[in-house]
Scaffold this active site. Structure first.
Site, PDB file in Angstrom:
ATOM      1  N   ALA A 274       0.825  -1.216   0.000  1.00 38.69           N
ATOM      2  CA  ALA A 274       0.000   0.000   0.000  1.00 38.69           C
ATOM      3  C   ALA A 274       0.856   1.263   0.000  1.00 38.69           C
ATOM      4  O   ALA A 274       1.952   1.260   0.570  1.00 38.69           O
ATOM      5  CB  ALA A 274      -0.915  -0.002   1.217  1.00 38.69           C
ATOM      6  N   GLY A 276      -0.015   1.198  -3.122  1.00 41.04           N
ATOM      7  CA  GLY A 276      -0.158   0.498  -4.397  1.00 41.04           C
ATOM      8  C   GLY A 276       0.454   1.234  -5.580  1.00 41.04           C
ATOM      9  O   GLY A 276       0.218   0.858  -6.727  1.00 41.04           O
ATOM     10  N   CYS A 398      12.625   4.059   1.330  1.00 41.97           N
ATOM     11  CA  CYS A 398      12.795   5.488   1.019  1.00 41.97           C
ATOM     12  C   CYS A 398      13.526   6.137   2.198  1.00 41.97           C
ATOM     13  O   CYS A 398      13.166   7.209   2.662  1.00 41.97           O
ATOM     14  CB  CYS A 398      11.461   6.164   0.714  1.00 41.97           C
TER      15      CYS A 398
HETATM   16  C1  LIG Z   1       6.905   1.932   2.047  1.00 36.66           C
HETATM   17  S1  LIG Z   1       5.244   1.477   2.156  1.00 36.66           S
HETATM   18  C2  LIG Z   1       4.976   0.697   0.618  1.00 36.66           C
HETATM   19  C3  LIG Z   1       4.697   1.664  -0.503  1.00 36.66           C
HETATM   20  C4  LIG Z   1       4.203   0.940  -1.734  1.00 36.66           C
HETATM   21  N1  LIG Z   1       5.122  -0.075  -2.197  1.00 36.66           N
HETATM   22  C5  LIG Z   1       3.917   1.890  -2.871  1.00 36.66           C
HETATM   23  O1  LIG Z   1       4.766   2.092  -3.721  1.00 36.66           O
HETATM   24  O2  LIG Z   1       2.818   2.459  -2.910  1.00 36.66           O
HETATM   25  C6  LIG Z   1       5.283   0.090   3.237  1.00 36.66           C
HETATM   26  C7  LIG Z   1       3.946  -0.589   3.430  1.00 36.66           C
HETATM   27  O3  LIG Z   1       4.177  -1.774   4.165  1.00 36.66           O
HETATM   28  C8  LIG Z   1       3.086  -1.987   5.029  1.00 36.66           C
HETATM   29  N2  LIG Z   1       3.534  -2.940   6.054  1.00 36.66           N
HETATM   30  C9  LIG Z   1       4.155  -2.688   7.227  1.00 36.66           C
HETATM   31  N3  LIG Z   1       4.430  -3.818   7.874  1.00 36.66           N
HETATM   32  C10 LIG Z   1       3.981  -4.829   7.081  1.00 36.66           C
HETATM   33  C11 LIG Z   1       3.964  -6.234   7.193  1.00 36.66           C
HETATM   34  N4  LIG Z   1       4.473  -6.834   8.266  1.00 36.66           N
HETATM   35  N5  LIG Z   1       3.396  -6.947   6.212  1.00 36.66           N
HETATM   36  C12 LIG Z   1       2.871  -6.345   5.121  1.00 36.66           C
HETATM   37  N6  LIG Z   1       2.857  -5.009   4.958  1.00 36.66           N
HETATM   38  C13 LIG Z   1       3.420  -4.266   5.913  1.00 36.66           C
HETATM   39  C14 LIG Z   1       2.748  -0.615   5.518  1.00 36.66           C
HETATM   40  O4  LIG Z   1       1.432  -0.558   6.047  1.00 36.66           O
HETATM   41  C15 LIG Z   1       2.924   0.199   4.241  1.00 36.66           C
HETATM   42  O5  LIG Z   1       1.721   0.290   3.557  1.00 36.66           O
END
Ligand SMILES: C[S@@+](CC[C@H](N)C(=O)[O-])C[C@H]1O[C@@H](n2cnc3c(N)ncnc32)[C@H](O)[C@@H]1O
Length: 463
Positions: A274, A276, A398
Site C-alpha cells: 500500500a 499500491g 525510502c
Molecule cells: C513503504 S510502504 C509501501 C509503498 C508501496 N510499495 C507503494 O509504492 O505504494 C510500506 C507498506 O508496508 C506496510 N507494512 C508494514 N508492515 C507490514 C507487514 N508486516 N506486512 C505487510 N505489509 C506491511 C505498511 O502498512 C505500508 O503500507
C-alpha cells in the site's frame, strides 16, 4: 509510532460546525494537534479533515499544515523560548494554535495584527478563553523581538538546520559530505512528478497534451515514464487521470518496476504494497509488453491502506490478488507457490522523503530506526522463503539510514547462504543504474542529487 499510523485518530470538534463549514485555520488546529499527539501522519490527517473546509480553502489548509510541519524545529524552539512553562498535554491544541500564529507571523503575508487576532480568537473557539491573554502577550513579544530571539536560538542545530537535532547528528554521522545538501533538499518543496501509463499513451504524446493545456513538463532522466511538472497542478487537471493514463509518483519510486522488469508468465509478489503505487506500475509494465499472463499478488498489513490499493488499481483498470496480512506470517497468507520476482518495499523511517512528509520532523524518533530495522529484518527473512530458486527480490526503502539499507542487506547476506547480491540492471541490462551512488550493497539515492526522492535499492538473487 511509525509513519503508517492508525487512521482512526481523534477528531477534536472545536466549534460544532458541520462538514465544509470550518475555517482552514480551525481545521489546521485539529490536524496539527493530532500530529503533535502522535495520533496520525500529515497525509492521513489531511485526508481525514480535508472535507471540513470548503474546497476553495483546501490550498490554504495545506499551506498551514505543511508549513508548520516543515518549519516545526524552528517554530518549536521559538515557542518554547517564549513560553514560561510548556503547555500541558491536554492543551496541545493551544500549542498548535501558537505554532500556527508564529508560522503566520514569520512565513506568511498575513498582516501581523490579523495573525495575532486570529490566534487569540482560536483560543476562544477552543473554549479556552483563559489562554487569550497569554497568547496575545507571547505573539506581541515575538513581533517586537523576533530578530533577537532567532539570533539567540540560531546556535541550536534544530534552529540552524530546521531539522530535529538527532536527525542532523545521524545525517552527519552517515553522510558528512552530503549533510548540508541533504538538509537543504529535505527542507524544500518537492517537485510534482507523474508516471505516464505507457501502455495507454507515450510520454511524448502525453507531454504534448499537457503543453496544450499550458502545463510545462520535463522528462525524467532515469525512469522512461517520468515527467516533472514545472508547477504542481491538481490531479483533476491531468488529462485522463480518472482513466488511469497517469499517476502521481516520484521518479525514484518509478525505478522499482523498471529494475524488476516483469516477464511473460511470471508470478510476482509485491509484499508491502500500500498504497499500491508500485503495484500499479508493475501492472502497467506488464501490460506494456502484452504480458497478459503475469500474476501479481499484493500483500499489505493495514486494512485501511489495502483500500487504497483497491481504489488505485480500479482507477488504472487492473486487478491483482490482494491479501491483507502480515507478510512475515507466511502461514496466514502464502499458498506454498513460489514467486519468480518479489518487490520488498519495506516500512522505513522515510528519511529520504522528508520534503514530501515534513511531519517526520515531528513524529519520527531515534528509537524508530531500531524498531523498523527489526520489522524489516523479520519481513525480509520470512518472505525470502517464498522466492523460487533463481528468482529475484528487490529490497527497497525510502530511507537514508544505512542501518535500514546496506547494513540490513549486509546482515541478511551474512546469514542467508542461498542469497547473493546481483547488479541492479541484471533484469533490464540496457538500463545500467546511473542514479544515486553505489554503497557497500546496492545503491543509495539522495533527495539532493538529480531532483528525485531519497531511496535505496538492492537486487538479490536466490541460488
Ligand atoms: C513503504 S510502504 C509501501 C509503498 C508501496 N510499495 C507503494 O509504492 O505504494 C510500506 C507498506 O508496508 C506496510 N507494512 C508494514 N508492515 C507490514 C507487514 N508486516 N506486512 C505487510 N505489509 C506491511 C505498511 O502498512 C505500508 O503500507
Amino acid at each position: 509510532m511509525n509513519q503508517y499510523d492508525n487512521a482512526s485518530s481523534s477528531n477534536i470538534s472545536h466549534s460544532g460546525t458541520s462538514t465544509g463549514q470550518q475555517s482552514p485555520r480551525q481545521v489546521a488546529v485539529n490536524v496539527l494537534t493530532n500530529i503533535l499527539l502522535q495520533q496520525g501522519s500529515l497525509s492521513t490527517q489531511l485526508a481525514r479533515h480535508q472535507l471540513d473546509v470548503a474546497s476553495e480553502h483546501t490550498p490554504m489548509l495545506k499551506e498551514l499544515c505543511f508549513g508548520v510541519c516543515r518549519q516545526y524545529p524552528r517554530l518549536n524552539s521559538i515557542a518554547l523560548h517564549l513560553l514560561a512553562h510548556p503547555f500541558e498535554e491536554k492543551d496541545t491544541d493551544l500549542y498548535a494554535v501558537l505554532l500556527l500564529g508564529l508560522y503566520q507571523l514569520t512565513y506568511m503575508n498575513t498582516p501581523d495584527h490579523a495573525a495575532v487576532n486570529e490566534t487569540v480568537e482560536a483560543c476562544r473557539l477552543l473554549k479556552k478563553d483563559w489562554a487569550t491573554k497569554l497568547m496575545n502577550a507571547v505573539l506581541r513579544r515575538y513581533q517586537r523581538e523576533a530578530d533577537e530571539i532567532v539570533e539567540a536560538l540560531e546556535a541550536q542545530p534544530s534552529v540552524e538546520f530546521n531539522m530535529p537535532k538527532w536527525l542532523v547528528k545521524r545525517f552527519n554521522k552517515h553522510w558528512p559530505d552530503h549533510l548540508e545538501d541533504i538538509i537543504d533538499a529535505s527542507n524544500t518543496h518537492p517537485p510534482m512528478c507523474i508516471r505516464i501509463n505507457e501502455s495507454l499513451v507515450s510520454r511524448e504524446t502525453y507531454k504534448e497534451q499537457l503543453a496544450d493545456l499550458g502545463i510545462d513538463s520535463e522528462d525524467g532522466e532515469f525512469s522512461d515514464s517520468a515527467l516533472y511538472l514545472r508547477n504542481a497542478v491538481r490531479v483533476a487537471e491531468l488529462p485522463g487521470f480518472d482513466d488511469g493514463f497517469v499517476s502521481v509518483q516520484d521518479e525514484a519510486a518509478q525505478l522499482s518496476a523498471q529494475i524488476l522488469s516483469p516477464k511473460d508468465g511470471e508470478k510476482v509478489l509485491d509484499a508491502c504494497a500500500a498504497p499500491g503505487g508500485k503495484t500499479g506500475h508493475l501492472l502497467e509494465k506488464a501490460n506494456l509488453s502484452g504480458l497478459s499472463s503475469m500474476e501479481l499478488t499484493a500483500v499489505e498489513l493495514e486494512p485501511w491502506r489495502m483500500e487504497k490499493i483497491e481504489s488505485n488499481l480500479k482507477r488504472l483498470g487492473y486487478s491483482a490478488q490482494l491479501i491483507c496480512a502480515d507478510a512475515s506470517d507466511l502461514e496466514a497468507w502464502w499458498d506454498g507457490e513460489h514467486f519468480d520476482k518479489i518487490l520488498l518495499d519495506v516500512p522505513c523511517t522515510a528519511t529520504g522523503v522528508i520534503r514530501r512528509n515534513p511531519d517526520i520532523k515531528i513524529n519520527r524518533k531515534p528509537a524508530d530506526i531500531d524498531d523498523l530495522v527489526f520489522i524489516q529484518r523479520e519481513i525480509l527473512n520470512k518472505v525470502w522463503a517464498t522466492l523460487k530458486s533463481g528468482g529475484f527480490m528487490l529490497y527497497a526503502t525510502c530511507s537514508l539510514m544505512p542501518e535500514e539499507n546496506e547494513q540490513q542487506v549486509q546482515h541478511f547476506l551474512a546469514n542467508q547462504d542461498d542469497a547473493k547480491e546481483v547488479a541492479l540492471n541484471s533484469l533490464a541490462p540496457d538500463e545500467a543504474a546511473k542514479w544515486g551512488i553505489p554503497v557497500s550493497h546496492g545503491r543509495q539515492l539522495f533527495p539532493h542529487i538529480n531532483g528525485h526522492d531519497g531511496f535505496y535499492y538492492c537486487l538479490l538473487q536466490k541460488a
